[in-house]
Design a protein around this motif. Structure first.
Motif, PDB file in Angstrom:
ATOM      1  N   HIS A  82      41.763  30.311  50.860  1.00  0.00           N
ATOM      2  CA  HIS A  82      41.826  29.888  49.307  1.00  0.00           C
ATOM      3  C   HIS A  82      41.480  30.802  48.442  1.00  0.00           C
ATOM      4  O   HIS A  82      41.788  30.799  47.336  1.00  0.00           O
ATOM      5  CB  HIS A  82      41.034  28.631  49.191  1.00  0.00           C
ATOM      6  CG  HIS A  82      40.958  27.850  47.962  1.00  0.00           C
ATOM      7  ND1 HIS A  82      41.790  27.160  47.319  1.00  0.00           N
ATOM      8  CD2 HIS A  82      39.777  27.902  46.994  1.00  0.00           C
ATOM      9  CE1 HIS A  82      41.822  26.855  46.279  1.00  0.00           C
ATOM     10  NE2 HIS A  82      40.325  27.008  46.045  1.00  0.00           N
ATOM     11  N   GLY A  83      40.393  31.524  48.830  1.00  0.00           N
ATOM     12  CA  GLY A  83      40.045  32.618  47.931  1.00  0.00           C
ATOM     13  C   GLY A  83      40.777  33.764  47.729  1.00  0.00           C
ATOM     14  O   GLY A  83      40.669  34.538  46.725  1.00  0.00           O
ATOM     15  N   GLN A  93      43.023  29.013  42.828  1.00  0.00           N
ATOM     16  CA  GLN A  93      41.680  28.256  42.619  1.00  0.00           C
ATOM     17  C   GLN A  93      41.539  27.334  41.321  1.00  0.00           C
ATOM     18  O   GLN A  93      40.943  26.273  41.448  1.00  0.00           O
ATOM     19  CB  GLN A  93      40.506  29.312  42.276  1.00  0.00           C
ATOM     20  CG  GLN A  93      40.281  30.218  43.368  1.00  0.00           C
ATOM     21  CD  GLN A  93      41.007  31.388  43.726  1.00  0.00           C
ATOM     22  OE1 GLN A  93      42.084  31.336  43.156  1.00  0.00           O
ATOM     23  NE2 GLN A  93      40.407  32.527  44.458  1.00  0.00           N
ATOM     24  N   TYR A  94      42.530  27.611  40.425  1.00  0.00           N
ATOM     25  CA  TYR A  94      42.505  26.611  39.174  1.00  0.00           C
ATOM     26  C   TYR A  94      43.890  26.068  39.145  1.00  0.00           C
ATOM     27  O   TYR A  94      44.318  25.665  37.813  1.00  0.00           O
ATOM     28  CB  TYR A  94      42.084  27.355  37.771  1.00  0.00           C
ATOM     29  CG  TYR A  94      40.652  27.978  37.775  1.00  0.00           C
ATOM     30  CD1 TYR A  94      39.828  27.245  38.271  1.00  0.00           C
ATOM     31  CD2 TYR A  94      40.328  29.362  37.235  1.00  0.00           C
ATOM     32  CE1 TYR A  94      38.340  27.549  38.422  1.00  0.00           C
ATOM     33  CE2 TYR A  94      39.414  29.617  37.205  1.00  0.00           C
ATOM     34  CZ  TYR A  94      38.148  28.857  37.586  1.00  0.00           C
ATOM     35  OH  TYR A  94      36.821  29.461  37.733  1.00  0.00           O
ATOM     36  N   LEU A 129      38.378  34.514  36.377  1.00  0.00           N
ATOM     37  CA  LEU A 129      39.060  35.015  37.411  1.00  0.00           C
ATOM     38  C   LEU A 129      40.643  35.682  36.849  1.00  0.00           C
ATOM     39  O   LEU A 129      41.100  36.246  37.575  1.00  0.00           O
ATOM     40  CB  LEU A 129      39.376  33.987  38.461  1.00  0.00           C
ATOM     41  CG  LEU A 129      38.641  33.065  39.030  1.00  0.00           C
ATOM     42  CD1 LEU A 129      39.199  32.252  39.987  1.00  0.00           C
ATOM     43  CD2 LEU A 129      37.607  34.028  39.904  1.00  0.00           C
ATOM     44  N   ASN A 130      40.528  35.884  35.413  1.00  0.00           N
ATOM     45  CA  ASN A 130      41.600  36.402  34.808  1.00  0.00           C
ATOM     46  C   ASN A 130      42.766  35.836  35.228  1.00  0.00           C
ATOM     47  O   ASN A 130      43.969  36.638  35.837  1.00  0.00           O
ATOM     48  CB  ASN A 130      41.658  37.872  35.101  1.00  0.00           C
ATOM     49  CG  ASN A 130      42.527  38.686  34.430  1.00  0.00           C
ATOM     50  OD1 ASN A 130      42.983  38.214  33.399  1.00  0.00           O
ATOM     51  ND2 ASN A 130      43.145  39.984  35.062  1.00  0.00           N
ATOM     52  N   THR A 131      43.100  34.206  35.268  1.00  0.00           N
ATOM     53  CA  THR A 131      44.103  33.915  35.653  1.00  0.00           C
ATOM     54  C   THR A 131      45.400  34.011  34.997  1.00  0.00           C
ATOM     55  O   THR A 131      45.464  34.290  33.518  1.00  0.00           O
ATOM     56  CB  THR A 131      43.754  32.264  35.477  1.00  0.00           C
ATOM     57  OG1 THR A 131      42.724  32.034  36.512  1.00  0.00           O
ATOM     58  CG2 THR A 131      45.134  31.657  36.101  1.00  0.00           C
ATOM     59  N   ARG A 132      46.452  34.158  35.473  1.00  0.00           N
ATOM     60  CA  ARG A 132      47.817  34.532  35.062  1.00  0.00           C
ATOM     61  C   ARG A 132      48.938  33.443  35.708  1.00  0.00           C
ATOM     62  O   ARG A 132      48.905  33.261  36.867  1.00  0.00           O
ATOM     63  CB  ARG A 132      48.354  35.892  35.165  1.00  0.00           C
ATOM     64  CG  ARG A 132      47.488  36.956  34.732  1.00  0.00           C
ATOM     65  CD  ARG A 132      47.616  38.297  35.155  1.00  0.00           C
ATOM     66  NE  ARG A 132      47.807  38.498  36.839  1.00  0.00           N
ATOM     67  CZ  ARG A 132      46.602  38.820  37.274  1.00  0.00           C
ATOM     68  NH1 ARG A 132      45.471  38.762  36.719  1.00  0.00           N
ATOM     69  NH2 ARG A 132      46.719  38.902  38.742  1.00  0.00           N
ATOM     70  N   LEU A 169      56.258  29.070  38.291  1.00  0.00           N
ATOM     71  CA  LEU A 169      56.438  29.926  39.705  1.00  0.00           C
ATOM     72  C   LEU A 169      55.321  29.971  40.526  1.00  0.00           C
ATOM     73  O   LEU A 169      55.174  29.960  41.850  1.00  0.00           O
ATOM     74  CB  LEU A 169      57.065  31.298  39.255  1.00  0.00           C
ATOM     75  CG  LEU A 169      58.591  31.158  38.471  1.00  0.00           C
ATOM     76  CD1 LEU A 169      58.684  32.563  38.126  1.00  0.00           C
ATOM     77  CD2 LEU A 169      59.285  30.599  39.523  1.00  0.00           C
ATOM     78  N   ASN A 170      54.082  30.389  39.755  1.00  0.00           N
ATOM     79  CA  ASN A 170      52.766  30.675  40.537  1.00  0.00           C
ATOM     80  C   ASN A 170      51.691  31.240  39.644  1.00  0.00           C
ATOM     81  O   ASN A 170      52.023  31.414  38.802  1.00  0.00           O
ATOM     82  CB  ASN A 170      52.948  31.568  41.762  1.00  0.00           C
ATOM     83  CG  ASN A 170      52.153  31.108  42.995  1.00  0.00           C
ATOM     84  OD1 ASN A 170      51.342  30.429  43.001  1.00  0.00           O
ATOM     85  ND2 ASN A 170      53.039  31.466  44.199  1.00  0.00           N
ATOM     86  N   HIS A 171      50.509  30.780  40.353  1.00  0.00           N
ATOM     87  CA  HIS A 171      49.073  31.186  39.580  1.00  0.00           C
ATOM     88  C   HIS A 171      48.833  32.574  40.276  1.00  0.00           C
ATOM     89  O   HIS A 171      49.065  32.829  41.404  1.00  0.00           O
ATOM     90  CB  HIS A 171      48.119  30.290  39.925  1.00  0.00           C
ATOM     91  CG  HIS A 171      48.126  29.096  39.038  1.00  0.00           C
ATOM     92  ND1 HIS A 171      47.179  28.288  38.287  1.00  0.00           N
ATOM     93  CD2 HIS A 171      49.278  28.288  38.422  1.00  0.00           C
ATOM     94  CE1 HIS A 171      47.514  27.554  37.662  1.00  0.00           C
ATOM     95  NE2 HIS A 171      48.710  27.175  37.658  1.00  0.00           N
TER      96      HIS A 171
END
Length: 546
Positions: free
Chosen positions: A36-37, A42-43, A153-156, A167-169
């Motif tokens: 998971h990490g 995570q979000y 986490l600098n999510t994109r 499509l994805n995180h």
């Protein structure tokens, strides 16, 4: 052949050790972070899609069927509460707006809405960028959007423009994990594949490593190296007895310094290493490398350097010959008899041990005065220290003392020969060649001498004035980087190439050749001399086994 397998085994093992370390580090990272990490999810919000009854299309499916008669399937889907028809044919997939029947389009605002519907983190939208594919999404090169979130986490989040699908995180932990996967599976292209050329090559290298190791092991068994009761090599025996014998390769048969003369019947056959490092006449005369043979009662060992002893040298003067070469002059209260071309083995104190370094005398023999040329070896980078021996010697103060053992070596002038004496050198190789030249030219009837000396720049031509305009000596300095030496009128290029051009007009059987210099220059020169047909017994070289 054994030398080749040793070389192969050593370098392949280095490559394998590096990869094993990468496996250990990346494997530890996987264990530490867990699936998971590293997933980038995570979000990620796994929400339920709206009921189709709540997003009923206004376009009839029959109209869609009429527009696409070759459609294999027509599915109804919901994107951010908007009905969407997905029409699949043999060759393509079409996405249609269920409210208008038009081809689906995704605006930046809709892309943001879609992205936020899949996000449950603490961040807000920072930026929405239109992109054409991304390295972070495998096998996706189409138009879309990258929605950046301002969180820890600098999510994109990536949205496909044609379908409106998320499509994805991706985030920083995923980026680190992705590189860990690349290192672990040797997949530096990012293809996430176990089946690629690099891993095939690694398998072949591992196979070569195993085979070469097996061959070396069998060879060691055949030589008796694995027998705890085996007889020591002559080199080991001489070192235990503290006899004066030089070696810089630790008994690997690569330096050629531990020469001894064997006397007796049925001398051992020369090994491949000896065939490379010794001439035929030396082998026929009983000369062998002491590291290549074991002690045997059938023959006795005669040391060529039986007069070698430990002496204390006191630094008298130090001067700079070139930007990188220092001349050190030592005095000794003890008289030492040596021949031009020989060297001393310096005992360099380093931490809690003593290292040995070899340096040739740079003048004709003087029992109480010793001159050496030392190339200062600077640090190539902050993480790699400078040369230990050169740093210590060049850092000595006047009056400081150091122990040295010697003299050693058979890089000396030929006798009973009236052939032309050809000297070829470069860099710090000037030391023994200068001693040989001084000795030869000081004779009452010196032989004709020719000296080719190579350097990169004019200011690196050591002792240039000393060799210019000397009777019986033809001095040819060669500069390899003429563009940086404006005004230079002499020879340019590599020194062995100048010698090759000169030697074409000579009778090679009337030459005694002496070679000393940097390893690349020495290798190229020896190959050139062999190609030119100079008899091996008329060539002497000194490289300290570098």
């Amino acid at each position: 052949m054994m030398r080749f397998f040793q070389w192969l085994h050593r370098w392949v093992s280095l490559i394998i050790v590096i990869q094993v370390l990468l496996w250990l580090v990346s494997g530890f990272y996987f264990s530490l972070n867990g699936h998971h990490g590293m997933s980038g999810h995570q979000y990620l919000e796994h929400g339920d899609h709206a009921m189709l009854s709540e997003v009923a299309p206004t376009v009839d499916v029959a109209d869609i069927r009429q527009r696409y008669p070759d459609a294999k399937t027509i599915r109804l889907h919901s994107i951010a509460g908007i009905p969407q028809f997905i029409v699949t044919s043999v060759d393509d997939t079409h996405y249609l707006n269920g409210l208008t029947g038009a081809v689906w389009t995704t605006s930046p605002e809709l892309a943001t809405t879609i992205a936020m519907s899949t996000y449950n983190g603490p961040g807000d939208v920072q930026e929405v960028s239109a992109i054409q594919g991304s390295d972070e999404i495998l096998n996706w090169d189409d138009a879309g959007y990258q929605v950046n979130l301002e969180d820890d986490l600098n999510t994109r989040i990536y949205i496909d423009a044609a379908s409106g699908q998320m499509l994805n995180h991706r985030n920083t932990p995923w980026t680190l994990a992705d590189w860990a996967f690349r290192l672990h599976f040797m997949d530096y292209s990012g293809g996430r594949s176990f089946n690629h050329l690099l891993i095939w090559s690694a398998g072949l290298l591992a196979l070569w490593f195993s085979l070469s190791g097996l061959i070396l092991l069998i060879n060691n068994f055949a030589k008796g190296d694995m027998n705890p009761r085996r007889k020591p090599t002559m080199l080991e025996h001489l070192q235990r007895e503290q006899k004066p014998v030089a070696s810089s390769c630790g008994g690997g048969g690569t330096c050629g310094l531990c020469k001894v003369t064997l006397e007796g019947d049925d001398l051992p056959a020369p090994t491949p290493a000896e065939k490379i490092l010794l001439s035929e006449s030396e082998i026929e005369g009983g000369l062998r490398l002491s590291c290549q043979h074991r002690v045997d009662d059938k023959y006795s060992i005669k040391l060529p350097d039986h007069d070698a002893a430990t002496v204390t040298l006191e630094l008298a003067t130090r001067r700079l010959l070139s930007p990188s070469i220092v001349e050190l002059t030592f005095n000794s209260s003890e008289a030492v008899s040596y021949q031009a071309g020989q060297f001393m083995q310096f005992c360099i104190p380093h931490r809690e041990q003593v290292l040995t370094r070899h340096y040739s005398m740079a003048t004709s023999p003087d029992p109480h005065r010793f001159v050496f040329t030392v190339r200062q070896m600077p640090s190539p980078s902050e993480k790699i220290p400078p040369g230990i021996g050169s740093t210590y010697l060049c850092g000595m103060e006047k009056g400081a003392t150091i122990e040295a053992i010697g003299p050693f070596g058979d890089f000396i002038l030929s006798e009973n020969s009236q052939r032309t004496q050809l000297f070829i050198g470069g860099g710090a190789g000037i030391a023994p060649l200068r001693a040989l030249l001084q000795t030869e030219l000081s004779r009452s009837q010196p032989r004709s001498c020719v000296f080719f000396y190579g350097a990169r720049h004019v200011n690196e031509l050591c002792y240039r004035n000393e060799f210019t305009g000397v009777d019986q000596l033809e001095y040819i300095p060669v500069i390899s980087e003429p563009k940086e030496n404006q005004g230079w009128k002499g020879a340019t290029g590599f020194v062995h190439e100048e010698v090759e051009a000169w030697i074409r007009n000579q009778d090679v059987n009337q030459l005694d050749v002496y070679v000393c210099g940097p390893p690349p220059m020495l290798k190229a020169t020896m190959a050139m001399l062999a190609e030119a047909g100079v008899p091996r017994d008329q060539i002497r070289f000194d490289d300290f086994g570098i």
